[in-house]
Design a protein around this motif. Structure first.
Motif, short mmCIF file in Angstrom:
data_model
loop_
_atom_site.label_atom_id
_atom_site.label_comp_id
_atom_site.label_asym_id
_atom_site.label_seq_id
_atom_site.Cartn_x
_atom_site.Cartn_y
_atom_site.Cartn_z
N GLU A 1 6.38 -0.36 8.68
CA GLU A 1 6.28 -0.31 10.14
C GLU A 1 6.23 1.11 10.67
O GLU A 1 5.42 1.43 11.57
N HIS A 2 7.08 1.99 10.14
CA HIS A 2 7.19 3.35 10.70
C HIS A 2 6.35 4.37 9.96
O HIS A 2 6.10 5.46 10.50
N GLY A 3 5.91 4.04 8.76
CA GLY A 3 5.06 4.96 8.01
C GLY A 3 5.85 6.03 7.29
O GLY A 3 7.02 6.29 7.57
N GLY B 1 0.77 -1.23 0.00
CA GLY B 1 0.00 0.00 0.00
C GLY B 1 0.80 1.28 0.00
O GLY B 1 0.24 2.37 0.17
N VAL B 2 2.12 1.18 -0.18
CA VAL B 2 2.96 2.37 -0.29
C VAL B 2 3.15 2.63 -1.78
O VAL B 2 4.02 2.05 -2.43
N LEU C 1 14.00 -3.15 4.04
CA LEU C 1 13.70 -1.73 3.91
C LEU C 1 12.20 -1.51 3.76
O LEU C 1 11.62 -0.62 4.41
N ALA C 2 11.55 -2.30 2.93
CA ALA C 2 10.10 -2.16 2.75
C ALA C 2 9.36 -2.40 4.06
O ALA C 2 8.41 -1.66 4.40
N ARG D 1 17.23 4.30 9.32
CA ARG D 1 18.23 4.00 10.35
C ARG D 1 18.15 2.55 10.81
O ARG D 1 19.17 1.86 10.96
N GLU D 2 16.94 2.10 11.04
CA GLU D 2 16.78 0.73 11.52
C GLU D 2 17.11 -0.29 10.43
O GLU D 2 17.71 -1.33 10.70
N TYR D 3 16.73 0.03 9.19
CA TYR D 3 17.10 -0.85 8.08
C TYR D 3 18.61 -0.95 7.96
O TYR D 3 19.18 -2.05 7.85
#
Length: 375
Positions: free
Chosen positions: A326-328, A26-27, A320-321, A337-339
């Motif tokens: 998750e974070h929007g 949905g992105v 990454l997706a 950063r988390e990826y």
């Protein structure tokens, strides 16, 4: 042309699986910018890929494409025959391994068909990324297009990424490994086809000796792709015409003392395309995250060839997706950063594993390779 929220640079498996994953979750405000003018790729270009369960296959499952993948996947092509330079069979491994082969162009078509056609911008070769006066990154393409205002630029543009210089403050650049691969294809019209098919069958055959190798691998259309892996201090020693290259390969520097069957592969080659092999260093990983930019696949952690490259790239795109979902879209920097914190150790491991593969593929004999792949 309005700027997309996410710009994916590169329409190979890495960039396209990211596009498909975003689309399926949905992105949808993204565009893929690809330097090729169209999907008129050569079916023999790039050869065959083996997709692994926890990386490439998992990404396809998350993208809802595993069923389509299985239409083309070749589970009987996992067999690997190891020989010496005289053609004597030493061992056969890989039977039943869950790493089916698929031609690169077939995987690309699966991915292209899974996203809206208008989401791919063909003929867009990125030349440079700059920083605008407003502090936002600007994309400059070879066709004259300039785009600013993108919230996230993803460099999925391979070894010579144009995005990497803006991400890696160390200005990491791939270094030549001292190895080059030359590739040719034995079609069913080639005089060697029947002999090659009888010797190799499904799967691949690999011979290693004196720092060189020859690998022949069946492709999806039944043809055989042969790769000659050689040492060379010059990263472009095979820039002459095919006859000059043929003579060089048949010289005492390379394959003069190999079996007649092996040398016939060189004599009957209708083309010999050279790829000087480059790698990034493990020390190139771990940059400070840059808002609005990130890298995936070879652009992030290019390593020596060995079967993990496309799998790691697809794993990058999946992670990454998932972080973006998750974070929007309002927290893209946190997602990146988390990826990246998860990608760095994968990248380091891939580069180090590539060094090991380089060592055994260019060993004095097949022993070290057999030990590595059998462990």
């Amino acid at each position: 042309m309005p700027a997309p929220e996410i710009a994916i640079i590169g329409g190979g498996p890495c960039g396209l699986i990211l596009a498909r994953l975003l689309e399926s979750k949905g992105v949808v405000d993204y565009l893929v910018y690809e330097r090729d003018e169209s999907d008129g790729s050569n079916p023999n270009e790039g050869g065959s890929l083996d997709l692994h369960p926890e990386t490439g296959q998992r990404a396809l499952q998350e993208a809802g494409l595993f069923g389509e993948f299985e239409r083309y996947a070749r589970y009987d092509d996992t067999v690997f025959t190891i020989t010496d330079k005289l053609g004597n069979r030493l061992v056969e491994i890989g039977q039943g391994r869950d790493a089916p082969e698929i031609d690169r162009h077939e995987l690309r078509h699966i991915l292209l068909n899974s996203i809206p056609k208008e989401k791919i911008k063909w003929g867009h070769s990125l030349t440079i990324v700059t920083l605008g006066e407003d502090g936002k990154h600007v994309l400059h393409f070879g066709n004259g297009l300039v785009i600013s205002g993108v919230r996230l630029i993803v460099g999925a543009d391979g070894a010579w990424s144009k995005v990497r210089p803006m991400v890696c403050i160390t200005q990491a650049t791939p270094k030549y490994t001292g190895k080059t691969v030359l590739a040719t294809t034995i079609s069913n019209a080639n005089p060697l086809y029947e002999t090659t098919a009888a010797k190799v069958g499904p799967g691949s055959s690999l011979a290693i000796s004196s720092g060189k190798y020859i690998m022949t691998q069946r492709q999806g259309d039944g043809s055989y792709r042969t790769s000659f892996g050689v040492h060379s201090l010059d990263n472009n020693p095979f820039s002459g015409d095919i006859e000059t290259t043929r003579r060089l390969l048949l010289s005492s520097t390379y394959y003069a003392d190999w079996s007649e069957d092996h040398k016939a592969l060189i004599r009957q080659a209708t083309h010999l395309r050279a790829w000087p092999l480059h790698s990034l260093a493990a020390e190139d990983m771990g940059w400070m995250s840059v808002p609005g930019l990130t890298l995936t696949g070879d652009a992030a952690h290019l390593s020596f060839i060995g079967g993990e490259g496309v799998n790691m790239a697809m794993a990058d795109s999946l992670q990454l997706a998932l972080k973006i979902v998750e974070h929007g879209m309002n927290n893209l920097d946190q997602a990146v950063r988390e990826y990246e914190s998860g990608m760095f150790p994968r990248g380091i491991a891939g580069i180090e594993e590539g060094k090991v593969m380089e060592s055994v593929m260019h060993g004095e004999d097949p022993g070290a390779f057999i030990q590595l792949v059998s462990s």
